[in-house]
Design an enzyme around this catalytic site. Structure first.
Site, PDB file in Angstrom:
ATOM      1  N   GLU A 164       0.886  -1.221  -0.054  1.00 46.85           N
ATOM      2  CA  GLU A 164       0.069  -0.131  -0.052  1.00 46.85           C
ATOM      3  C   GLU A 164       0.772   1.415   0.059  1.00 46.85           C
ATOM      4  O   GLU A 164       1.488   1.254   0.895  1.00 46.85           O
ATOM      5  CB  GLU A 164      -1.009  -0.058   1.197  1.00 46.85           C
ATOM      6  CG  GLU A 164      -1.805  -1.054   1.212  1.00 46.85           C
ATOM      7  CD  GLU A 164      -2.573  -1.465   2.556  1.00 46.85           C
ATOM      8  OE1 GLU A 164      -2.177  -0.642   3.478  1.00 46.85           O
ATOM      9  OE2 GLU A 164      -3.089  -2.488   2.706  1.00 46.85           O
ATOM     10  N   HIS A 220      -1.690   0.167  15.947  1.00 52.27           N
ATOM     11  CA  HIS A 220      -0.662   0.561  15.186  1.00 52.27           C
ATOM     12  C   HIS A 220       0.700   1.077  16.234  1.00 52.27           C
ATOM     13  O   HIS A 220       1.509   1.397  15.693  1.00 52.27           O
ATOM     14  CB  HIS A 220      -0.918   1.997  14.564  1.00 52.27           C
ATOM     15  CG  HIS A 220      -2.134   2.050  13.768  1.00 52.27           C
ATOM     16  ND1 HIS A 220      -3.525   2.217  14.183  1.00 52.27           N
ATOM     17  CD2 HIS A 220      -2.216   2.038  12.349  1.00 52.27           C
ATOM     18  CE1 HIS A 220      -4.358   2.308  13.185  1.00 52.27           C
ATOM     19  NE2 HIS A 220      -3.723   2.207  12.312  1.00 52.27           N
ATOM     20  N   PHE A 227       1.726  -1.590   8.741  1.00 53.07           N
ATOM     21  CA  PHE A 227       1.847  -1.891  10.282  1.00 53.07           C
ATOM     22  C   PHE A 227       1.732  -3.531  10.760  1.00 53.07           C
ATOM     23  O   PHE A 227       0.739  -3.994  10.043  1.00 53.07           O
ATOM     24  CB  PHE A 227       0.880  -0.990  11.015  1.00 53.07           C
ATOM     25  CG  PHE A 227       1.027   0.376  10.928  1.00 53.07           C
ATOM     26  CD1 PHE A 227       1.856   1.166  11.740  1.00 53.07           C
ATOM     27  CD2 PHE A 227       0.447   0.982   9.835  1.00 53.07           C
ATOM     28  CE1 PHE A 227       2.069   2.417  11.868  1.00 53.07           C
ATOM     29  CE2 PHE A 227       0.738   2.518   9.808  1.00 53.07           C
ATOM     30  CZ  PHE A 227       1.605   3.114  10.588  1.00 53.07           C
ATOM     31  N   GLU A 264      -4.489  -6.636   2.636  1.00 52.65           N
ATOM     32  CA  GLU A 264      -3.416  -6.921   3.130  1.00 52.65           C
ATOM     33  C   GLU A 264      -3.429  -8.467   2.682  1.00 52.65           C
ATOM     34  O   GLU A 264      -2.517  -8.980   2.331  1.00 52.65           O
ATOM     35  CB  GLU A 264      -3.422  -6.870   4.598  1.00 52.65           C
ATOM     36  CG  GLU A 264      -2.867  -5.623   5.129  1.00 52.65           C
ATOM     37  CD  GLU A 264      -4.073  -4.603   5.174  1.00 52.65           C
ATOM     38  OE1 GLU A 264      -5.162  -4.936   5.063  1.00 52.65           O
ATOM     39  OE2 GLU A 264      -3.483  -3.446   5.257  1.00 52.65           O
ATOM     40  N   ASP A 296       0.596  -4.586  13.123  1.00 48.81           N
ATOM     41  CA  ASP A 296      -1.003  -4.918  13.692  1.00 48.81           C
ATOM     42  C   ASP A 296      -1.874  -5.223  12.896  1.00 48.81           C
ATOM     43  O   ASP A 296      -2.730  -5.882  13.047  1.00 48.81           O
ATOM     44  CB  ASP A 296      -1.215  -3.571  14.247  1.00 48.81           C
ATOM     45  CG  ASP A 296      -0.098  -2.930  14.875  1.00 48.81           C
ATOM     46  OD1 ASP A 296      -0.399  -2.673  16.139  1.00 48.81           O
ATOM     47  OD2 ASP A 296       0.715  -2.172  14.339  1.00 48.81           O
ATOM     48  N   PHE A 297      -1.585  -5.140  11.215  1.00 45.00           N
ATOM     49  CA  PHE A 297      -2.623  -5.574  10.393  1.00 45.00           C
ATOM     50  C   PHE A 297      -2.457  -6.982  10.092  1.00 45.00           C
ATOM     51  O   PHE A 297      -3.243  -7.377   9.049  1.00 45.00           O
ATOM     52  CB  PHE A 297      -2.466  -4.628   8.983  1.00 45.00           C
ATOM     53  CG  PHE A 297      -2.592  -3.132   9.383  1.00 45.00           C
ATOM     54  CD1 PHE A 297      -3.083  -2.484  10.431  1.00 45.00           C
ATOM     55  CD2 PHE A 297      -2.088  -2.164   8.255  1.00 45.00           C
ATOM     56  CE1 PHE A 297      -3.037  -1.308  10.688  1.00 45.00           C
ATOM     57  CE2 PHE A 297      -2.205  -0.808   8.534  1.00 45.00           C
ATOM     58  CZ  PHE A 297      -2.667  -0.210   9.644  1.00 45.00           C
TER      59      PHE A 297
END
Lengths: 342, 372
Positions: free
Chosen positions: A29, A139, A93, A70, A95-96
């Site tokens: 991205e 994040h 990140f 993702e 976190d994703f």
């Protein structure tokens, strides 16, 4: 040789490998930014500017902006890798990872094993970790322990620019999936980085400080905190050894044990997790393999078992601080060896 | 009253501080020029600090275990015949500390950063120090080494003349290609390096494989070589430690390299983690392994030396100095036997394959006598 930041070192590694090998591509991205819109091309070069400038040199065919999906990025990268490309996929990140872990854990990590060694999956997953950016609980995590727990993935945690370049080139040339964790707070850290291409083998720890009294094992940003404590205590005559494993998988257990054999005292500083994190993993390994070396209990300085707080004061308290590490070292030095009964 | 400050020396570009290991002298001791005063340790290597003057040690300022910045005050020496009062010494120390800026002033003879030039399309990196009209000295390192191997020698030798230390092709910061990888091709590069710097005539000093290179350069262009200094040199005998070469090329990790590099020194404790790390940093560069393999196959195939260059030393008109460590485990000091009478041969006790590092003071003195 020139001083380069971690951001520049990773960018240079990507550029040199893309120039050397036409199979290396970048996908993620906003890795350039501006695709499909009428705005500026290469507007972002990644949210932290790590991939900036690459699209101008290598074009949209090899620097691929994707929609916010993702699972598509990771699935495409894993598939492309099995066909012979060497994708460097970006998970903005870490976190994703929740929405695309199947592509990583069940697909990329398993191909070589399940296809009898006949499939190669030379993909790199670049991703950001780390608290301290006021970016709240979704994040700010440092989830490298999740990936370290998956056989078939190699996990890289550079703490300085020299390592970042050599480990990135090694990651791209490696035939297995490699997860490359970049700490948000370290991008501007600079040191001497050769202009030439070079590789640092995985599983080879770096001793950032030498000492005889206490060993600190630390990853990524925590290496700098450990160094700070070592430098402070050195002025008081306490000699602290700091060991940066560079990769959590494979892990250089030999170097950790070699150091603990010398010092007899171990502190592990880890931003990943209080439970089932790298600190607990290493503590368990040393307790099993190096118990006889120990002169006191193994100390773990980790984040607490909570989400990363959004309140700034709480977030600051969440991150392992030099004061906490120093306290752990002092506590360990004050521990009297237990008398053994005959 | 003539008081002299003994300061932490700067050994190599990256050195910023040194730690006092132990003192070999006490306050009140009379000393001569070149006496070893103390042992100073950097993160890379330990070495003796020698007295730059004759006189008496009147104050030891830095105690064992203390770490000082480069240029920091270690001790005060009163010139021979002087007997300063305690107050005079106090004033001297106080004035020194008041004026001292760590990393501030560059020492005389200090080297600037590496420079590069082009020799037949190959980028050659080199260190330069000193100046003046005297015939320059060019230092040539050995297999797997680089210009920084001369870290204890460069500044010292540059007091009297310009000194250049180059990285051979495939080494240091020079291009990682070595062509056919022969002594002849390296010697051609060395002569091209002299051309590029417009040096018509030079003193040449070579270590190990670099010794063979300076011998070959002399054979090709004898008129350009004022004198020869050979340190643990190749080119004089038939054998070399092939196992060392294989281990050096193959080693990937600190644990692989430590026992290999220990063979270089009489005292293996000199092989610090930082010294190993510097060599690993070099070996990790693209093209280095291939370069080393080519050189090893071309110059030392199967532990034999292909370059037989003893005859170059036959010319009595060219001064020649041969230095060896008696404990050399890479190229035997036996190779120093049977050289022509006009060649000065010095075999040093308790020294291995790296005399210019392990016995830097002795080697510097021998080279200074040799160069005149």
């Amino acid at each position: 040789m020139a001083r380069k930041t971690i951001r520049e070192a990773i960018n240079e590694a990507l550029r040199q490998e893309m120039a050397r090998d036409p199979d290396v591509i970048i996908i993620g991205e906003d890795v350039s930014g501006g695709a499909g819109g009428s705005g500026e091309e290469d507007a972002y070069g990644g949210v932290m500017g790590v991939t900036k400038g690459l699209i101008g040199e290598f074009g949209r065919e090899r620097v691929i902006d994707t929609p916010i999906s993702e699972s598509a990025i990771m699935g495409a990268a894993a598939g492309a890798a099995t066909t012979g490309l060497r994708p460097v996929a970006e998970l903005m990140f870490v976190d994703f990872v929740g929405v695309c872990f199947d592509q990583i854990m069940n697909q990329a990590a398993k191909f070589r094993y399940m296809f009898g060694g006949k499939a190669r999956t030379p993909m790199v997953l670049r991703t950001m970790i780390g608290a301290g950016f006021r970016a709240a609980a979704q994040h700010s995590q440092s989830l490298y322990h999740l990936f370290t727990a998956v056989p078939g993935l190699k996990c890289v945690l550079p703490s300085n620019a020299y390592d970042a370049k050599g480990l990135m080139i090694q990651a791209i040339r490696d035939d297995d999936p490699v997860i490359f964790f970049e700490h948000k707070a370290l991008y501007d850290i600079a040191d001497e980085v050769p202009d030439e291409a070079y590789t640092i083998p995985f599983g080879e720890a770096n001793f950032t400080r030498e000492g005889d009294d206490v060993t600190i094992v630390a990853f990524s940003r925590m290496v700098h905190i450990a160094n700070e404590v070592a430098d402070k205590l050195r002025r008081e005559g306490v000699s602290v050894e700091v060991l940066d494993p560079r990769t959590s998988s494979p892990l250089d257990t030999d170097s950790i044990l070699e150091s603990v054999e010398k010092t007899g005292r171990l502190v592990i500083v880890d931003e990943s997790a209080a439970r089932c994190g790298l600190a607990g993993d290493i503590a368990g390994m040393v307790a099993q393999e190096g118990f006889d070396f120990l002169r006191g209990p193994i100390r773990q300085v980790t984040v607490p078992h909570t989400p990363v707080p959004f309140a700034p004061t709480l977030e600051d308290a969440y991150i392992p601080s030099p004061a906490k590490v120093e306290a752990a070292v002092r506590q360990l030095l004050d521990t009297k060896p237990r008398r053994m009964s005959a | 009253m003539s008081l002299h400050a003994v300061k932490v020396p700067k050994w190599g570009l990256s050195m910023e501080e040194g730690a006092v290991v132990e003192w070999h002298v006490a306050e009140g001791d009379d000393i001569a020029v070149g006496d070893e005063l103390l042992e100073v340790e950097t993160s890379k290597i330990a070495n003796a600090v020698e007295s730059p003057v004759a006189g008496r040690v009147v104050r030891i300022v830095a105690q064992p275990g203390e770490t000082l910045a480069v240029g920091g005050l270690l001790a005060v020496i009163a010139a021979a015949g002087g007997s300063p009062s305690a107050a005079e010494i106090d004033d001297f120390v106080e004035a020194f500390h008041a004026n001292f800026v760590p990393g501030g002033d560059e020492e005389e003879g200090a080297t600037a950063g590496p420079q590069t030039l082009d020799v037949d399309g190959v980028r050659i990196s080199y260190l330069a120090a000193g100046s003046g009209e005297a015939i320059p000295l060019v230092l040539v390192h050995g297999f797997g080494g680089d210009a920084n191997n001369w870290l204890f020698n460069l500044a010292e030798l540059a007091i009297a003349r310009p000194v250049f230390a180059l990285d051979l092709p495939g080494h240091g910061a020079s291009t990682k290609t070595v062509g056919e990888g022969s002594v002849a091709s390296l010697a051609a590069t060395l002569l091209g390096f002299l051309d590029a710097l417009a040096i018509p005539r030079a003193h040449l000093a070579g270590h190990s494989m670099g010794g063979a290179v300076v011998l070959e350069a002399t054979r090709r262009a004898p008129e350009r070589v004022a004198s020869l200094a050979l340190v643990a040199s190749a080119g004089l005998g038939g054998l070399v430690n092939g196992e060392y070469l294989r281990g050096f090329i193959a080693g990937q990790s600190r644990r692989d390299m430590k026992p290999v590099l220990a063979q270089l020194f009489c005292d293996p404790s000199l092989v610090s983690r930082d010294l190993i790390e510097d060599i690993l940093k070099y070996k990790r560069l693209d093209g280095v392994t291939a370069s080393l393999e080519t050189l090893s196959a071309g110059i030392f195939p199967g532990g034999r030396q292909t370059a037989a260059l003893r005859g170059v030393l036959d010319d009595p008109a060219r001064p020649a100095l041969v230095i060896w460590g008696r404990e050399d485990r890479i190229v035997s000091s036996d190779d120093a036997h049977g050289l022509p009478g006009h060649v000065r041969v010095e075999v040093l006790d308790d020294v291995g394959h790296m005399p210019h590092m392990e016995a830097a003071g002795q080697v510097n003195r021998l080279l200074q006598e040799h160069l005149g």
